[in-house]
Design a protein around this motif. Structure first.
Motif, mmCIF file in Angstrom:
data_model
loop_
_atom_site.group_PDB
_atom_site.id
_atom_site.type_symbol
_atom_site.label_atom_id
_atom_site.label_comp_id
_atom_site.label_asym_id
_atom_site.label_seq_id
_atom_site.Cartn_x
_atom_site.Cartn_y
_atom_site.Cartn_z
ATOM 1 N N THR A 115 0.846 -1.187 0.000
ATOM 2 C CA THR A 115 0.000 0.000 0.000
ATOM 3 C C THR A 115 0.886 1.242 0.000
ATOM 4 O O THR A 115 2.081 1.187 0.307
ATOM 5 C CB THR A 115 -0.907 0.036 1.238
ATOM 6 O OG1 THR A 115 -0.072 0.163 2.400
ATOM 7 C CG2 THR A 115 -1.779 -1.212 1.340
ATOM 8 N N ALA A 116 0.288 2.379 -0.311
ATOM 9 C CA ALA A 116 1.019 3.648 -0.250
ATOM 10 C C ALA A 116 1.513 3.901 1.175
ATOM 11 O O ALA A 116 2.616 4.430 1.375
ATOM 12 C CB ALA A 116 0.141 4.791 -0.737
ATOM 13 N N THR A 117 0.735 3.503 2.154
ATOM 14 C CA THR A 117 1.119 3.674 3.559
ATOM 15 C C THR A 117 2.363 2.842 3.875
ATOM 16 O O THR A 117 3.296 3.315 4.527
ATOM 17 C CB THR A 117 -0.040 3.285 4.491
ATOM 18 O OG1 THR A 117 -1.170 4.104 4.162
ATOM 19 C CG2 THR A 117 0.325 3.461 5.943
ATOM 20 N N CYS A 156 3.519 9.388 -1.770
ATOM 21 C CA CYS A 156 3.646 8.043 -2.338
ATOM 22 C C CYS A 156 2.424 7.697 -3.184
ATOM 23 O O CYS A 156 2.560 7.125 -4.275
ATOM 24 C CB CYS A 156 3.855 7.006 -1.233
ATOM 25 S SG CYS A 156 5.522 7.045 -0.545
ATOM 26 N N SER A 157 1.249 8.044 -2.708
ATOM 27 C CA SER A 157 0.023 7.785 -3.474
ATOM 28 C C SER A 157 0.069 8.472 -4.832
ATOM 29 O O SER A 157 -0.254 7.864 -5.855
ATOM 30 C CB SER A 157 -1.195 8.309 -2.713
ATOM 31 O OG SER A 157 -1.736 7.317 -1.931
ATOM 32 N N ARG A 174 0.245 6.581 -8.522
ATOM 33 C CA ARG A 174 -0.739 6.852 -9.593
ATOM 34 C C ARG A 174 -0.036 7.269 -10.883
ATOM 35 O O ARG A 174 -0.466 6.883 -11.982
ATOM 36 C CB ARG A 174 -1.740 7.914 -9.157
ATOM 37 C CG ARG A 174 -2.749 7.421 -8.126
ATOM 38 C CD ARG A 174 -3.904 8.398 -7.906
ATOM 39 N NE ARG A 174 -3.497 9.753 -7.604
ATOM 40 C CZ ARG A 174 -3.200 10.225 -6.387
ATOM 41 N NH1 ARG A 174 -3.279 9.421 -5.334
ATOM 42 N NH2 ARG A 174 -2.853 11.482 -6.213
ATOM 43 N N ARG A 181 -3.087 -1.530 -9.528
ATOM 44 C CA ARG A 181 -3.703 -1.976 -8.279
ATOM 45 C C ARG A 181 -3.623 -3.491 -8.193
ATOM 46 O O ARG A 181 -3.809 -4.193 -9.177
ATOM 47 C CB ARG A 181 -5.168 -1.547 -8.209
ATOM 48 C CG ARG A 181 -5.359 -0.070 -8.012
ATOM 49 C CD ARG A 181 -4.932 0.324 -6.647
ATOM 50 N NE ARG A 181 -5.247 1.718 -6.394
ATOM 51 C CZ ARG A 181 -4.993 2.339 -5.284
ATOM 52 N NH1 ARG A 181 -4.407 1.700 -4.295
ATOM 53 N NH2 ARG A 181 -5.300 3.594 -5.122
ATOM 54 N N ARG A 223 -5.579 -0.916 -0.212
ATOM 55 C CA ARG A 223 -5.467 -0.503 -1.606
ATOM 56 C C ARG A 223 -4.024 -0.709 -2.071
ATOM 57 O O ARG A 223 -3.296 0.250 -2.324
ATOM 58 C CB ARG A 223 -5.873 0.961 -1.757
ATOM 59 C CG ARG A 223 -7.268 1.309 -1.283
ATOM 60 C CD ARG A 223 -8.324 1.035 -2.297
ATOM 61 N NE ARG A 223 -8.053 1.850 -3.473
ATOM 62 C CZ ARG A 223 -8.589 1.641 -4.653
ATOM 63 N NH1 ARG A 223 -9.430 0.657 -4.814
ATOM 64 N NH2 ARG A 223 -8.296 2.393 -5.680
ATOM 65 N N TRP A 279 -0.633 -1.736 -4.275
ATOM 66 C CA TRP A 279 -0.125 -1.556 -5.631
ATOM 67 C C TRP A 279 0.873 -2.672 -5.916
ATOM 68 O O TRP A 279 1.486 -3.211 -5.003
ATOM 69 C CB TRP A 279 0.597 -0.217 -5.746
ATOM 70 C CG TRP A 279 -0.299 0.968 -5.643
ATOM 71 C CD1 TRP A 279 -0.667 1.615 -4.495
ATOM 72 C CD2 TRP A 279 -0.936 1.652 -6.707
ATOM 73 N NE1 TRP A 279 -1.496 2.668 -4.791
ATOM 74 C CE2 TRP A 279 -1.677 2.715 -6.155
ATOM 75 C CE3 TRP A 279 -0.958 1.479 -8.091
ATOM 76 C CZ2 TRP A 279 -2.416 3.600 -6.913
ATOM 77 C CZ3 TRP A 279 -1.700 2.363 -8.860
ATOM 78 C CH2 TRP A 279 -2.421 3.410 -8.274
#
Length: 191
Positions: free
Chosen positions: A39-41, A54-55, A59, A69, A78, A80
């Protein structure tokens, strides 16, 4: 990775080359390739970045087909994933804009490798002796034609291939970055 993810994605568009040349994007794709879906986190925590940054960059990578995704364990995650094991691009375009973008990407990647080597040197003394002995730097001067250099590069790729599969690795193995620079050098040794 599935067989679809093992392929190489090729970038020929100057916009895609410039987009990929961003240091954080290079780091994100590298992490997704090494670690699998994140995840972006999770990416932000590892890279000491903020989550929105990061998100955004994930993208952007998706916009150029480098990330997508991944299926989530639950509806809240979510993650990646990288779309390919490696990325290639043209270095021999007749288009000046594409050549410039490829040079910018090559320079960004070189800067990342230099930072990675400097980070290793900073902690090298803490490494076990067998790793200090095995890892390091070297260079050699060879005399080849362009055709011979292409063949040599293909042979090196073949030698490395068996070591790329994470599932077949030995228990005591660890990731190692092998950097290849094939740079024509002036005969007189000048920079």
């Amino acid at each position: 990775m599935t067989s679809e993810e093992r392929r190489t994605i090729r970038l020929d568009d100057p916009r895609a080359l410039r987009a990929y040349a961003h240091p954080l994007r290079l780091s994100l794709i590298g992490m997704l390739r090494r670690n699998g879906p994140m995840t972006a986190t999770q990416c932000a925590a590892v890279l000491d970045e903020n989550v929105p940054n990061c998100s955004f960059h994930l993208r952007q990578l998706a916009k150029y087909g480098l990330a997508q995704r991944a299926p989530a364990a639950d509806g809240r995650e979510r993650p990646w994933q990288a779309t390919a094991r490696s990325t290639s691009w043209t270095d021999d375009s007749d288009d000046p804009e594409t050549r410039l973008a490829a040079d910018q990407l090559n320079a960004a990647i070189l800067r990342q490798y230099v930072r990675r080597a400097e980070a290793y040197l900073a902690i090298r003394a803490q490494e076990p002796v067998e790793w200090r002995t095995a890892a390091g730097f070297s260079d050699d001067m060879i005399y080849v034609t362009a055709e011979q250099l292409v063949t040599l590069t293909e042979q090196v790729e073949s030698l490395l291939e068996p070591y790329r599969d994470k599932t077949a690795r030995a228990a005591e193995s660890r990731p190692v970055t092998v950097v290849q620079l094939a740079i024509p050098t002036p005969e007189d040794g000048s920079p």
